[in-house]
Design a protein around this motif. Sequence first.
Motif, PDB file in Angstrom:
ATOM      1  N   UNK A  42       0.832  -1.209   0.000  1.00 45.04           N
ATOM      2  CA  UNK A  42       0.000   0.000   0.000  1.00 45.04           C
ATOM      3  C   UNK A  42       0.863   1.255   0.000  1.00 45.04           C
ATOM      4  N   UNK A  43       1.908   1.263   0.805  1.00 46.43           N
ATOM      5  CA  UNK A  43       2.797   2.419   0.879  1.00 46.43           C
ATOM      6  C   UNK A  43       3.523   2.650  -0.440  1.00 46.43           C
ATOM      7  N   UNK A  44       4.073   1.590  -1.020  1.00 44.52           N
ATOM      8  CA  UNK A  44       4.802   1.729  -2.285  1.00 44.52           C
ATOM      9  C   UNK A  44       3.896   2.192  -3.417  1.00 44.52           C
ATOM     10  N   UNK A  45       2.658   1.730  -3.424  1.00 47.89           N
ATOM     11  CA  UNK A  45       1.732   2.078  -4.506  1.00 47.89           C
ATOM     12  C   UNK A  45       1.475   3.572  -4.584  1.00 47.89           C
ATOM     13  N   UNK A  46       1.770   4.303  -3.533  1.00 47.69           N
ATOM     14  CA  UNK A  46       1.566   5.759  -3.538  1.00 47.69           C
ATOM     15  C   UNK A  46       2.587   6.492  -4.386  1.00 47.69           C
ATOM     16  N   UNK A  47       3.752   5.884  -4.624  1.00 47.34           N
ATOM     17  CA  UNK A  47       4.787   6.628  -5.349  1.00 47.34           C
ATOM     18  C   UNK A  47       5.585   5.829  -6.367  1.00 47.34           C
ATOM     19  N   UNK A  48       5.095   4.661  -6.739  1.00 51.36           N
ATOM     20  CA  UNK A  48       5.740   3.914  -7.824  1.00 51.36           C
ATOM     21  C   UNK A  48       4.697   3.600  -8.894  1.00 51.36           C
ATOM     22  N   UNK A  49       5.173   3.335 -10.092  1.00 57.92           N
ATOM     23  CA  UNK A  49       4.274   3.013 -11.187  1.00 57.92           C
ATOM     24  C   UNK A  49       3.865   1.553 -11.216  1.00 57.92           C
ATOM     25  N   UNK A  50       4.668   0.695 -10.587  1.00 59.40           N
ATOM     26  CA  UNK A  50       4.362  -0.743 -10.563  1.00 59.40           C
ATOM     27  C   UNK A  50       4.919  -1.328  -9.283  1.00 59.40           C
ATOM     28  N   UNK A  51       4.145  -2.170  -8.617  1.00 66.71           N
ATOM     29  CA  UNK A  51       4.599  -2.894  -7.435  1.00 66.71           C
ATOM     30  C   UNK A  51       4.711  -4.368  -7.816  1.00 66.71           C
ATOM     31  N   UNK A  52       5.895  -4.946  -7.633  1.00 64.40           N
ATOM     32  CA  UNK A  52       6.110  -6.369  -7.902  1.00 64.40           C
ATOM     33  C   UNK A  52       6.346  -7.062  -6.560  1.00 64.40           C
ATOM     34  N   UNK A  53       5.560  -8.091  -6.259  1.00 67.89           N
ATOM     35  CA  UNK A  53       5.674  -8.802  -4.990  1.00 67.89           C
ATOM     36  C   UNK A  53       6.314 -10.164  -5.246  1.00 67.89           C
ATOM     37  N   UNK A  54       7.390 -10.417  -4.503  1.00 69.17           N
ATOM     38  CA  UNK A  54       8.146 -11.662  -4.628  1.00 69.17           C
ATOM     39  C   UNK A  54       8.541 -11.938  -6.082  1.00 69.17           C
ATOM     40  N   UNK A  55       8.877 -10.882  -6.784  1.00 68.34           N
ATOM     41  CA  UNK A  55       9.272 -11.003  -8.185  1.00 68.34           C
ATOM     42  C   UNK A  55      10.133  -9.805  -8.568  1.00 68.34           C
ATOM     43  N   UNK A  56      10.952 -10.016  -9.579  1.00 64.97           N
ATOM     44  CA  UNK A  56      11.728  -8.913 -10.139  1.00 64.97           C
ATOM     45  C   UNK A  56      10.911  -8.335 -11.278  1.00 64.97           C
ATOM     46  N   UNK A  57      11.015  -7.048 -11.528  1.00 67.99           N
ATOM     47  CA  UNK A  57      10.213  -6.469 -12.609  1.00 67.99           C
ATOM     48  C   UNK A  57      10.655  -7.011 -13.969  1.00 67.99           C
ATOM     49  N   UNK A  58       9.692  -7.136 -14.832  1.00 73.82           N
ATOM     50  CA  UNK A  58      10.000  -7.562 -16.191  1.00 73.82           C
ATOM     51  C   UNK A  58      10.643  -6.406 -16.937  1.00 73.82           C
ATOM     52  N   UNK A  59      11.259  -6.712 -18.042  1.00 76.08           N
ATOM     53  CA  UNK A  59      11.787  -5.661 -18.900  1.00 76.08           C
ATOM     54  C   UNK A  59      10.638  -4.872 -19.494  1.00 76.08           C
ATOM     55  N   UNK A  60      10.907  -3.689 -19.916  1.00 72.79           N
ATOM     56  CA  UNK A  60       9.872  -2.838 -20.473  1.00 72.79           C
ATOM     57  C   UNK A  60      10.038  -2.791 -21.981  1.00 72.79           C
ATOM     58  N   UNK A  61       9.064  -3.296 -22.673  1.00 72.57           N
ATOM     59  CA  UNK A  61       9.081  -3.272 -24.132  1.00 72.57           C
ATOM     60  C   UNK A  61       8.363  -2.015 -24.612  1.00 72.57           C
ATOM     61  N   UNK A  62       8.933  -1.361 -25.568  1.00 73.66           N
ATOM     62  CA  UNK A  62       8.289  -0.183 -26.128  1.00 73.66           C
ATOM     63  C   UNK A  62       7.389  -0.660 -27.256  1.00 73.66           C
ATOM     64  N   UNK A  63       6.142  -0.949 -26.907  1.00 73.31           N
ATOM     65  CA  UNK A  63       5.172  -1.467 -27.868  1.00 73.31           C
ATOM     66  C   UNK A  63       3.898  -0.643 -27.762  1.00 73.31           C
ATOM     67  N   UNK A  64       2.993  -0.856 -28.708  1.00 69.26           N
ATOM     68  CA  UNK A  64       1.727  -0.127 -28.689  1.00 69.26           C
ATOM     69  C   UNK A  64       0.919  -0.469 -27.449  1.00 69.26           C
ATOM     70  N   UNK A  65       1.039  -1.681 -26.950  1.00 68.75           N
ATOM     71  CA  UNK A  65       0.221  -2.112 -25.819  1.00 68.75           C
ATOM     72  C   UNK A  65       0.827  -1.775 -24.460  1.00 68.75           C
ATOM     73  N   UNK A  66       2.091  -1.412 -24.395  1.00 66.86           N
ATOM     74  CA  UNK A  66       2.759  -1.182 -23.110  1.00 66.86           C
ATOM     75  C   UNK A  66       2.248   0.083 -22.442  1.00 66.86           C
ATOM     76  N   UNK A  67       1.880  -0.023 -21.191  1.00 66.00           N
ATOM     77  CA  UNK A  67       1.488   1.115 -20.358  1.00 66.00           C
ATOM     78  C   UNK A  67       2.254   1.013 -19.052  1.00 66.00           C
ATOM     79  N   UNK A  68       2.682   2.122 -18.527  1.00 65.63           N
ATOM     80  CA  UNK A  68       3.408   2.113 -17.255  1.00 65.63           C
ATOM     81  C   UNK A  68       3.195   3.459 -16.587  1.00 65.63           C
ATOM     82  N   UNK A  69       2.014   3.671 -16.082  1.00 66.71           N
ATOM     83  CA  UNK A  69       1.693   4.942 -15.457  1.00 66.71           C
ATOM     84  C   UNK A  69       2.075   4.963 -13.999  1.00 66.71           C
ATOM     85  N   UNK A  70       1.726   6.021 -13.350  1.00 63.96           N
ATOM     86  CA  UNK A  70       2.021   6.167 -11.937  1.00 63.96           C
ATOM     87  C   UNK A  70       2.569   7.544 -11.660  1.00 63.96           C
TER      88      UNK A  70
END
Length: 152
Positions: free
Chosen positions: A56-84
């Motif tokens: 809950x705390x992290x969600x206030x200031x990051x665009x993505x929260x990953x739990x027990x996982x490393x973030x995936x790479x970010x592909x620059x595609x038409x479908x990719x969204x990464x707000x926050x």
Amino acid sequence: MPGSPLLAECFGPAILVVEYADDAELTAILGRLQGALVGCVMTAGADDPDAPAVVTSLARFVGRVAVDAWPTGVATTWAQQHGGPWPSTTVPAATSVGAAALARFTRPVAFQNTPPTALPPALADANPWRLPRRVDGRFVPVPGRPGKKRAP
């Protein structure tokens, strides 16, 4: 500690592992973090009692929260969204990656009653940059590239 290099902005992959003694120290640490694209939480499992508060705390200031996982790479595609919140984007409803992110770097300008000689090259009838575009609302594909269809 103000000015700590651990709180400085960095580019590229980085990791900061934090151990804490109790909930008060955890709250203090989380309160000092700045905005980031991703926040990862490594838990003691699905029943970890600290996980909900940290997520809950992290969600206030990051665009993505990953739990027990490393973030995936970010592909620059038409479908990719990464707000926050910043720095993910300066407009939380927008995105910082993918094709939709281009809107963050554009400044629309309308040319009204402008003679063709005064238009920028991208808007000239000759279209020297060979850009696909819309003219009077109608899609005009890239000149000289038959078979390349774009969504209207």
